[in-house]
Write a protein that holds these residues in place. Sequence first.
Motif, PDB file in Angstrom:
ATOM      1  N   ARG A 263     -14.241 -11.931 -11.501  1.00 27.77           N
ATOM      2  CA  ARG A 263     -13.177 -10.946 -11.746  1.00 27.77           C
ATOM      3  C   ARG A 263     -13.712  -9.782 -12.568  1.00 27.77           C
ATOM      4  NH1 ARG A 263      -7.987 -13.844 -14.008  1.00 27.77           N
ATOM      5  NH2 ARG A 263      -7.119 -11.753 -13.731  1.00 27.77           N
ATOM      6  N   ALA A 264     -14.576 -10.074 -13.524  1.00 22.33           N
ATOM      7  CA  ALA A 264     -15.186  -9.006 -14.315  1.00 22.33           C
ATOM      8  C   ALA A 264     -16.071  -8.115 -13.455  1.00 22.33           C
ATOM      9  CB  ALA A 264     -16.004  -9.610 -15.450  1.00 22.33           C
ATOM     10  N   LEU A 265     -16.608  -8.679 -12.373  1.00 20.57           N
ATOM     11  CA  LEU A 265     -17.490  -7.916 -11.485  1.00 20.57           C
ATOM     12  C   LEU A 265     -16.742  -7.308 -10.299  1.00 20.57           C
ATOM     13  CD1 LEU A 265     -20.525 -10.345 -11.587  1.00 20.57           C
ATOM     14  CD2 LEU A 265     -20.455  -8.021 -12.525  1.00 20.57           C
ATOM     15  N   GLY A 266     -15.408  -7.319 -10.361  1.00 22.68           N
ATOM     16  CA  GLY A 266     -14.621  -6.564  -9.392  1.00 22.68           C
ATOM     17  C   GLY A 266     -13.933  -7.355  -8.308  1.00 22.68           C
ATOM     18  N   LEU A 267     -14.039  -8.681  -8.301  1.00 18.20           N
ATOM     19  CA  LEU A 267     -13.379  -9.478  -7.273  1.00 18.20           C
ATOM     20  C   LEU A 267     -12.022  -9.926  -7.821  1.00 18.20           C
ATOM     21  CD1 LEU A 267     -16.349  -9.487  -6.323  1.00 18.20           C
ATOM     22  CD2 LEU A 267     -15.960 -11.789  -5.445  1.00 18.20           C
ATOM     23  N   THR A 268     -10.941  -9.493  -7.174  1.00 20.73           N
ATOM     24  CA  THR A 268      -9.609  -9.762  -7.708  1.00 20.73           C
ATOM     25  C   THR A 268      -8.768 -10.662  -6.813  1.00 20.73           C
ATOM     26  OG1 THR A 268      -8.611  -7.828  -6.637  1.00 20.73           O
ATOM     27  CG2 THR A 268      -9.630  -7.497  -8.816  1.00 20.73           C
ATOM     28  N   GLY A 269      -9.023 -10.664  -5.525  1.00 20.14           N
ATOM     29  CA  GLY A 269      -8.180 -11.421  -4.608  1.00 20.14           C
ATOM     30  C   GLY A 269      -6.831 -10.781  -4.355  1.00 20.14           C
ATOM     31  N   THR A 270      -6.651  -9.541  -4.785  1.00 20.68           N
ATOM     32  CA  THR A 270      -5.372  -8.847  -4.619  1.00 20.68           C
ATOM     33  C   THR A 270      -5.196  -8.386  -3.179  1.00 20.68           C
ATOM     34  OG1 THR A 270      -5.479  -8.092  -6.913  1.00 20.68           O
ATOM     35  CG2 THR A 270      -3.949  -6.939  -5.428  1.00 20.68           C
ATOM     36  N   ARG A 271      -4.069  -8.720  -2.589  1.00 22.55           N
ATOM     37  CA  ARG A 271      -3.789  -8.292  -1.212  1.00 22.55           C
ATOM     38  C   ARG A 271      -3.525  -6.790  -1.179  1.00 22.55           C
ATOM     39  NH1 ARG A 271      -1.823 -12.409   2.342  1.00 22.55           N
ATOM     40  NH2 ARG A 271      -0.452 -10.874   3.305  1.00 22.55           N
ATOM     41  N   PRO A 272      -3.949  -6.109  -0.123  1.00 25.54           N
ATOM     42  CA  PRO A 272      -3.669  -4.669  -0.013  1.00 25.54           C
ATOM     43  C   PRO A 272      -2.184  -4.440   0.235  1.00 25.54           C
ATOM     44  CG  PRO A 272      -4.602  -5.488   2.037  1.00 25.54           C
ATOM     45  CD  PRO A 272      -4.678  -6.628   1.049  1.00 25.54           C
ATOM     46  N   PRO A 273      -1.667  -3.257  -0.108  1.00 23.94           N
ATOM     47  CA  PRO A 273      -0.243  -2.971   0.137  1.00 23.94           C
ATOM     48  C   PRO A 273       0.064  -3.005   1.631  1.00 23.94           C
ATOM     49  CG  PRO A 273      -1.431  -0.984  -0.512  1.00 23.94           C
ATOM     50  CD  PRO A 273      -2.355  -2.127  -0.735  1.00 23.94           C
ATOM     51  N   VAL A 274       1.190  -3.579   1.997  1.00 22.04           N
ATOM     52  CA  VAL A 274       1.524  -3.744   3.413  1.00 22.04           C
ATOM     53  C   VAL A 274       1.672  -2.399   4.114  1.00 22.04           C
ATOM     54  CG1 VAL A 274       4.032  -3.825   3.051  1.00 22.04           C
ATOM     55  CG2 VAL A 274       2.981  -5.075   4.982  1.00 22.04           C
ATOM     56  N   GLU A 275       1.977  -1.354   3.353  1.00 23.06           N
ATOM     57  CA  GLU A 275       2.101  -0.024   3.962  1.00 23.06           C
ATOM     58  C   GLU A 275       0.803   0.418   4.632  1.00 23.06           C
ATOM     59  OE1 GLU A 275       5.066  -0.735   0.951  1.00 23.06           O
ATOM     60  OE2 GLU A 275       2.862  -0.703   0.826  1.00 23.06           O
ATOM     61  N   MET A 276      -0.329  -0.069   4.117  1.00 23.34           N
ATOM     62  CA  MET A 276      -1.619   0.291   4.700  1.00 23.34           C
ATOM     63  C   MET A 276      -1.728  -0.189   6.142  1.00 23.34           C
ATOM     64  SD  MET A 276      -5.489  -0.728   3.453  1.00 23.34           S
ATOM     65  CE  MET A 276      -5.284  -0.079   1.808  1.00 23.34           C
ATOM     66  N   ALA A 277      -1.029  -1.260   6.479  1.00 25.37           N
ATOM     67  CA  ALA A 277      -1.080  -1.785   7.842  1.00 25.37           C
ATOM     68  C   ALA A 277      -0.582  -0.767   8.852  1.00 25.37           C
ATOM     69  CB  ALA A 277      -0.253  -3.065   7.934  1.00 25.37           C
ATOM     70  N   HIS A 278       0.294   0.120   8.415  1.00 25.42           N
ATOM     71  CA  HIS A 278       0.836   1.144   9.305  1.00 25.42           C
ATOM     72  C   HIS A 278       0.019   2.428   9.258  1.00 25.42           C
ATOM     73  CE1 HIS A 278       4.295  -1.477   9.762  1.00 25.42           C
ATOM     74  NE2 HIS A 278       4.408  -1.518   8.430  1.00 25.42           N
ATOM     75  N   SER A 279      -0.462   2.785   8.055  1.00 26.38           N
ATOM     76  CA  SER A 279      -1.194   4.044   7.921  1.00 26.38           C
ATOM     77  C   SER A 279      -2.653   3.924   8.343  1.00 26.38           C
ATOM     78  CB  SER A 279      -1.114   4.541   6.475  1.00 26.38           C
ATOM     79  OG  SER A 279      -1.711   3.601   5.591  1.00 26.38           O
ATOM     80  N   ASP A 280      -3.259   2.759   8.124  1.00 27.96           N
ATOM     81  CA  ASP A 280      -4.679   2.567   8.460  1.00 27.96           C
ATOM     82  C   ASP A 280      -4.904   1.089   8.780  1.00 27.96           C
ATOM     83  OD1 ASP A 280      -7.429   2.542   8.719  1.00 27.96           O
ATOM     84  OD2 ASP A 280      -7.793   3.791   6.949  1.00 27.96           O
TER      85      ASP A 280
END
Length: 327
Positions: A263-280
């Motif tokens: 986590r300190a090195l940047g791995l969070t496991g956070t899901r991307p916002p669902v809005e991205m599924a429509h925009s990209d």
Amino acid sequence: MERALYGRDGFYRRGENPGDHFRTSVHASPRFAEALARLLGEVDAALGHPPRVDLVDVGAGSGRLLAGILDAVDPGLGARLAPTAVEIAPRPPGLPGRIAWRADLPDAVTGMVIANEWLDNVPLDVVEQTSSGPRTVLVDPFTGDERPGPEPSDEDRRWLERWWPLREPGDRAEVGHPRCAAWASVIGRLRRGLAVAVDYSHTLASRPVYGTLTGYRDGAAVPAVPDGSCDVTAHVALDACTTAGEEAGATASLLTTQREALRALGLTGTRPPVEMAHSDPRAYVAALCAAGEDAELIDPDGLGGFGWLAQTVGIDMPASLAVRASV
């Protein structure tokens, strides 16, 4: 255990692919190598960007981790890297030619050493407390049958008294001073830089009463019969290794979990916002896959529960790790 793993017909001497028998962080996702590449960048900066930076993987297996770091590292640093795999198995085909392959540790290292699931395969003895005192456990190498043997050596007793005291008959301990010595040999060769050990581990406050010795074959846990047919492994007393490293010259230490380190090195496991599924949509799928891989690597009940021991010589602890509390 020594013969079963590293003897003439030993499990690792045959050149077994670890990925065929157990899942490591290296096999789980290339994002593990990418995180270590970022850590290596911090080490390079702390060293002052020297013309040569050593990158040593101890117990390198197939060399996949080194290859992944080479792919992920900044090109400027990549051009100065001297990657070395330390592994007794034969060099696998297809490995980048610039990766040196050797059976023993280099005499001196300036850069970063990684020991990912190496210390758990450093052979050791098991001691059991009996009604007549502690006894070294003897094992039939073909059947796995056990019987009590001689009293432990003075060296074993000293280590047990300090790091894994036995109290009741039936209690077992895995005598870890060979792992401490192995880790001290790494730190003793580190002129300046960082060494990281990643492994199944425990500390004095939570030693397992009956030990952790087990075998792995074809992706399943099997009895730890030392006949060369399976990996024989035991969790590592990383707190004892920390002290051994400090006695060998480490100037800063951090003992934490893989979850906290990654986590300190940047791995969070956070899901991307669902809005991205429509925009990209493509970026969304890629981000979703990355989140899933991160989640496996930092799962506290899985790979994220591994211990991380980071020790430096001649440099400060990298800032990304230094902010994490020791456990």
